[in-house]
Design a protein around this motif. Sequence first.
Motif, PDB file in Angstrom:
ATOM      1  N   HIS A   1       0.833  -1.205   0.000  1.00 28.36           N
ATOM      2  CA  HIS A   1       0.000   0.000   0.000  1.00 28.36           C
ATOM      3  C   HIS A   1       0.873   1.262   0.000  1.00 28.36           C
ATOM      4  O   HIS A   1       0.599   2.215  -0.744  1.00 28.36           O
ATOM      5  N   ALA A   2       1.928   1.252   0.794  1.00 27.87           N
ATOM      6  CA  ALA A   2       2.827   2.407   0.848  1.00 27.87           C
ATOM      7  C   ALA A   2       3.494   2.634  -0.508  1.00 27.87           C
ATOM      8  O   ALA A   2       3.656   3.786  -0.944  1.00 27.87           O
ATOM      9  N   LYS A   3       3.860   1.552  -1.194  1.00 30.80           N
ATOM     10  CA  LYS A   3       4.461   1.688  -2.530  1.00 30.80           C
ATOM     11  C   LYS A   3       3.461   2.311  -3.500  1.00 30.80           C
ATOM     12  O   LYS A   3       3.820   3.182  -4.286  1.00 30.80           O
ATOM     13  N   ARG A   4       2.217   1.846  -3.430  1.00 30.86           N
ATOM     14  CA  ARG A   4       1.191   2.401  -4.317  1.00 30.86           C
ATOM     15  C   ARG A   4       1.010   3.892  -4.078  1.00 30.86           C
ATOM     16  O   ARG A   4       0.927   4.692  -5.017  1.00 30.86           O
ATOM     17  N   LEU A   5       0.971   4.282  -2.805  1.00 26.81           N
ATOM     18  CA  LEU A   5       0.826   5.709  -2.487  1.00 26.81           C
ATOM     19  C   LEU A   5       2.019   6.517  -2.981  1.00 26.81           C
ATOM     20  O   LEU A   5       1.846   7.637  -3.486  1.00 26.81           O
ATOM     21  N   LEU A   6       3.209   5.968  -2.828  1.00 28.76           N
ATOM     22  CA  LEU A   6       4.397   6.661  -3.345  1.00 28.76           C
ATOM     23  C   LEU A   6       4.275   6.935  -4.837  1.00 28.76           C
ATOM     24  O   LEU A   6       4.534   8.049  -5.298  1.00 28.76           O
ATOM     25  N   LEU A   7       3.874   5.912  -5.580  1.00 27.74           N
ATOM     26  CA  LEU A   7       3.758   6.067  -7.033  1.00 27.74           C
ATOM     27  C   LEU A   7       2.622   7.021  -7.402  1.00 27.74           C
ATOM     28  O   LEU A   7       2.778   7.853  -8.301  1.00 27.74           O
ATOM     29  N   GLU A   8       1.496   6.914  -6.717  1.00 23.18           N
ATOM     30  CA  GLU A   8       0.384   7.827  -6.998  1.00 23.18           C
ATOM     31  C   GLU A   8       0.793   9.267  -6.713  1.00 23.18           C
ATOM     32  O   GLU A   8       0.533  10.164  -7.525  1.00 23.18           O
TER      33      GLU A   8
ATOM     34  N   ALA B   1      15.424   9.306  -5.045  1.00 24.26           N
ATOM     35  CA  ALA B   1      14.677   9.205  -3.780  1.00 24.26           C
ATOM     36  C   ALA B   1      13.510   8.232  -3.918  1.00 24.26           C
ATOM     37  O   ALA B   1      13.259   7.423  -3.019  1.00 24.26           O
ATOM     38  N   LEU B   2      12.803   8.307  -5.047  1.00 27.35           N
ATOM     39  CA  LEU B   2      11.695   7.397  -5.277  1.00 27.35           C
ATOM     40  C   LEU B   2      12.187   5.958  -5.321  1.00 27.35           C
ATOM     41  O   LEU B   2      11.629   5.072  -4.662  1.00 27.35           O
ATOM     42  N   SER B   3      13.225   5.725  -6.070  1.00 27.84           N
ATOM     43  CA  SER B   3      13.791   4.383  -6.187  1.00 27.84           C
ATOM     44  C   SER B   3      14.237   3.852  -4.830  1.00 27.84           C
ATOM     45  O   SER B   3      13.992   2.691  -4.496  1.00 27.84           O
ATOM     46  N   LYS B   4      14.859   4.702  -4.040  1.00 22.52           N
ATOM     47  CA  LYS B   4      15.341   4.297  -2.719  1.00 22.52           C
ATOM     48  C   LYS B   4      14.176   3.879  -1.821  1.00 22.52           C
ATOM     49  O   LYS B   4      14.243   2.849  -1.138  1.00 22.52           O
ATOM     50  N   GLN B   5      13.097   4.655  -1.835  1.00 20.75           N
ATOM     51  CA  GLN B   5      11.938   4.329  -0.996  1.00 20.75           C
ATOM     52  C   GLN B   5      11.239   3.055  -1.470  1.00 20.75           C
ATOM     53  O   GLN B   5      10.847   2.209  -0.659  1.00 20.75           O
TER      54      GLN B   5
ATOM     55  N   ASP C   1      10.439  -2.932  -0.883  1.00 20.09           N
ATOM     56  CA  ASP C   1      10.673  -4.258  -1.459  1.00 20.09           C
ATOM     57  C   ASP C   1      11.526  -5.125  -0.535  1.00 20.09           C
ATOM     58  O   ASP C   1      11.282  -6.332  -0.402  1.00 20.09           O
ATOM     59  N   ARG C   2      12.510  -4.532   0.109  1.00 19.22           N
ATOM     60  CA  ARG C   2      13.338  -5.294   1.065  1.00 19.22           C
ATOM     61  C   ARG C   2      12.481  -5.781   2.233  1.00 19.22           C
ATOM     62  O   ARG C   2      12.618  -6.928   2.676  1.00 19.22           O
ATOM     63  N   GLN C   3      11.610  -4.922   2.715  1.00 18.58           N
ATOM     64  CA  GLN C   3      10.727  -5.320   3.813  1.00 18.58           C
ATOM     65  C   GLN C   3       9.802  -6.460   3.390  1.00 18.58           C
ATOM     66  O   GLN C   3       9.600  -7.420   4.135  1.00 18.58           O
ATOM     67  N   ILE C   4       9.265  -6.365   2.185  1.00 19.30           N
ATOM     68  CA  ILE C   4       8.394  -7.422   1.672  1.00 19.30           C
ATOM     69  C   ILE C   4       9.179  -8.721   1.528  1.00 19.30           C
ATOM     70  O   ILE C   4       8.715  -9.783   1.941  1.00 19.30           O
ATOM     71  N   GLN C   5      10.379  -8.633   0.969  1.00 21.19           N
ATOM     72  CA  GLN C   5      11.195  -9.839   0.785  1.00 21.19           C
ATOM     73  C   GLN C   5      11.527 -10.486   2.130  1.00 21.19           C
ATOM     74  O   GLN C   5      11.483 -11.714   2.255  1.00 21.19           O
ATOM     75  N   ASN C   6      11.832  -9.682   3.132  1.00 21.04           N
ATOM     76  CA  ASN C   6      12.106 -10.228   4.464  1.00 21.04           C
ATOM     77  C   ASN C   6      10.883 -10.943   5.022  1.00 21.04           C
ATOM     78  O   ASN C   6      11.001 -12.022   5.613  1.00 21.04           O
ATOM     79  N   ARG C   7       9.711 -10.360   4.851  1.00 18.91           N
ATOM     80  CA  ARG C   7       8.484 -10.979   5.348  1.00 18.91           C
ATOM     81  C   ARG C   7       8.160 -12.260   4.586  1.00 18.91           C
ATOM     82  O   ARG C   7       7.698 -13.239   5.166  1.00 18.91           O
ATOM     83  N   ILE C   8       8.415 -12.268   3.289  1.00 22.56           N
ATOM     84  CA  ILE C   8       8.215 -13.489   2.505  1.00 22.56           C
ATOM     85  C   ILE C   8       9.128 -14.584   3.045  1.00 22.56           C
ATOM     86  O   ILE C   8       8.710 -15.735   3.222  1.00 22.56           O
ATOM     87  N   GLY C   9      10.375 -14.230   3.319  1.00 18.39           N
ATOM     88  CA  GLY C   9      11.318 -15.199   3.862  1.00 18.39           C
ATOM     89  C   GLY C   9      10.837 -15.782   5.177  1.00 18.39           C
ATOM     90  O   GLY C   9      10.945 -16.994   5.408  1.00 18.39           O
ATOM     91  N   GLN C  10      10.285 -14.933   6.040  1.00 21.02           N
ATOM     92  CA  GLN C  10       9.750 -15.412   7.308  1.00 21.02           C
ATOM     93  C   GLN C  10       8.535 -16.313   7.077  1.00 21.02           C
ATOM     94  O   GLN C  10       8.384 -17.351   7.715  1.00 21.02           O
TER      95      GLN C  10
ATOM     96  N   GLN D   1       7.212  -5.064  -9.754  1.00 23.81           N
ATOM     97  CA  GLN D   1       8.523  -4.421  -9.680  1.00 23.81           C
ATOM     98  C   GLN D   1       9.007  -4.047 -11.080  1.00 23.81           C
ATOM     99  O   GLN D   1       9.572  -2.968 -11.272  1.00 23.81           O
ATOM    100  N   ASN D   2       8.800  -4.920 -12.039  1.00 22.59           N
ATOM    101  CA  ASN D   2       9.186  -4.624 -13.422  1.00 22.59           C
ATOM    102  C   ASN D   2       8.407  -3.422 -13.948  1.00 22.59           C
ATOM    103  O   ASN D   2       8.967  -2.556 -14.630  1.00 22.59           O
ATOM    104  N   LEU D   3       7.121  -3.367 -13.634  1.00 19.38           N
ATOM    105  CA  LEU D   3       6.296  -2.231 -14.044  1.00 19.38           C
ATOM    106  C   LEU D   3       6.770  -0.944 -13.405  1.00 19.38           C
ATOM    107  O   LEU D   3       6.863   0.104 -14.054  1.00 19.38           O
ATOM    108  N   GLU D   4       7.119  -1.005 -12.123  1.00 25.07           N
ATOM    109  CA  GLU D   4       7.644   0.174 -11.430  1.00 25.07           C
ATOM    110  C   GLU D   4       8.927   0.682 -12.086  1.00 25.07           C
ATOM    111  O   GLU D   4       9.112   1.884 -12.259  1.00 25.07           O
ATOM    112  N   ARG D   5       9.803  -0.244 -12.458  1.00 27.47           N
ATOM    113  CA  ARG D   5      11.051   0.150 -13.131  1.00 27.47           C
ATOM    114  C   ARG D   5      10.744   0.815 -14.482  1.00 27.47           C
ATOM    115  O   ARG D   5      11.391   1.792 -14.845  1.00 27.47           O
TER     116      ARG D   5
END
Length: 102
Positions: free
Chosen positions: A31-38, A51-55, A60-69, A94-98
């Motif tokens: 949701h936070a990613k969607r808001l950033l892009l909007e 800055a956008l890419s960094k955020q 994505d790192r947080q999502i990947q960590n949660r997927i791992g858990q 992620q590809n679409l965001e890029r």
Amino acid sequence: EVRDMDQTINSLYADRLQPAVDLLYMSESLHAKRLLLENQFVTASPLSSVALSKQLDEHDRQIQNRIGQYEKTKLTTSETTWLKAFKEKWEHGQNLERSIQA
């Protein structure tokens, strides 16, 4: 028997409740990613591309960590199927965001 009950509760927490929390945090990051892009397209002063890419990368790192858990828990067949589909759609996103950033 008390020990068995304690073990059952610990297993329930580790295999059901904690994954539910992980899913909630993944949802919040998406949701936070969607808001950033909007906001990038509707605000008068959008973020720099760096800055956008960094955020986005941080979410994505947080999502990947949660997927791992989540993957460390005992998953049902339907949860395994859902997770595979989620990861495919997330990668597509992620590809679409890029593409949007380019």
